[in-house]
Design an enzyme around this catalytic site. Structure first.
Site, short mmCIF file in Angstrom:
data_model
loop_
_atom_site.label_atom_id
_atom_site.label_comp_id
_atom_site.label_asym_id
_atom_site.label_seq_id
_atom_site.Cartn_x
_atom_site.Cartn_y
_atom_site.Cartn_z
N GLU A 56 0.83 -1.22 0.00
CA GLU A 56 0.00 0.00 0.00
C GLU A 56 0.86 1.26 0.00
O GLU A 56 0.58 2.20 -0.75
CB GLU A 56 -0.94 0.00 1.22
CG GLU A 56 -1.94 -1.13 1.23
CD GLU A 56 -1.43 -2.40 1.92
OE1 GLU A 56 -2.26 -3.27 2.21
OE2 GLU A 56 -0.21 -2.53 2.18
N CYS A 84 -2.44 -3.06 7.32
CA CYS A 84 -2.04 -2.88 8.71
C CYS A 84 -2.22 -1.41 9.10
O CYS A 84 -2.52 -0.56 8.26
CB CYS A 84 -0.58 -3.31 8.90
SG CYS A 84 0.61 -2.18 8.14
#
Length: 169
Positions: A56, A84
């Site tokens: 990401e 996360c």
């Protein structure tokens, strides 16, 4: 095939590159603006010796470079796995508008949780969520503040300069 499915498929394809690319892990992501992919990333933490090099964050970095901005409001992020706390923070800072994810954190834990540390550095997801959700004085990580005034002065000086630059033609 819907847009969601097409972009999710691309994120999963990127994650599959980890099967043949040394130093990567199977977490892929794409950033989409106006129906077009503007950034892609795969977890390169081991390859880059960078614990923040998640799929990401790499997709966000790629999109920001390509678009010439740090403002990704109006962009969506598609990722092969539930992100996360680090990646969620990066999405919030960049202004990502929507998140789409494939595998859940539970599915990732089931698949990767038994790997020895020599294969994959363990991440305690619950601890990470706790650390990110609390003020510094309520976290597990010991922290001490020092030279706050000096640092605050730099911040104030920078803010004044930024304002004066904005006002200048």
């Amino acid at each position: 095939m819907s847009y969601v499915e097409a972009f999710m498929r691309r994120a999963i394809e990127i994650s599959a590159e980890a099967l043949t690319t040394h130093g990567t892990e199977p977490f892929g992501a794409v950033v989409v603006r106006d129906g077009k992919i503007v950034g892609e990333g795969i977890n390169r933490s081991v390859l880059n010796h960078d614990p923040t090099s998640h799929g990401e964050t790499e997709a966000i970095r790629d999109a920001c470079r390509k678009l010439g901005t740090v403002d990704l409001r109006g962009c969506d992020l598609y990722t092969s796995c539930e992100p996360c706390a680090l990646c969620v923070a990066a999405m919030e800072i960049a202004g990502i508008s929507n998140l789409y994810y494939a595998a859940s954190m539970g599915q990732a834990g089931a698949a990767l949780g038994a790997l020895p540390e020599a294969v994959r550095f363990p991440i305690d997801v619950d601890r990470l969520r706790h650390e990110c959700a609390h003020p510094v004085d309520q976290r597990h990580l010991p922290a001490s503040q020092a030279m706050a005034g000096d640092a605050a002065n730099i911040l104030e000086d920078w803010a004044r300069l930024a304002l004066s630059r904005q006002r200048s033609p």
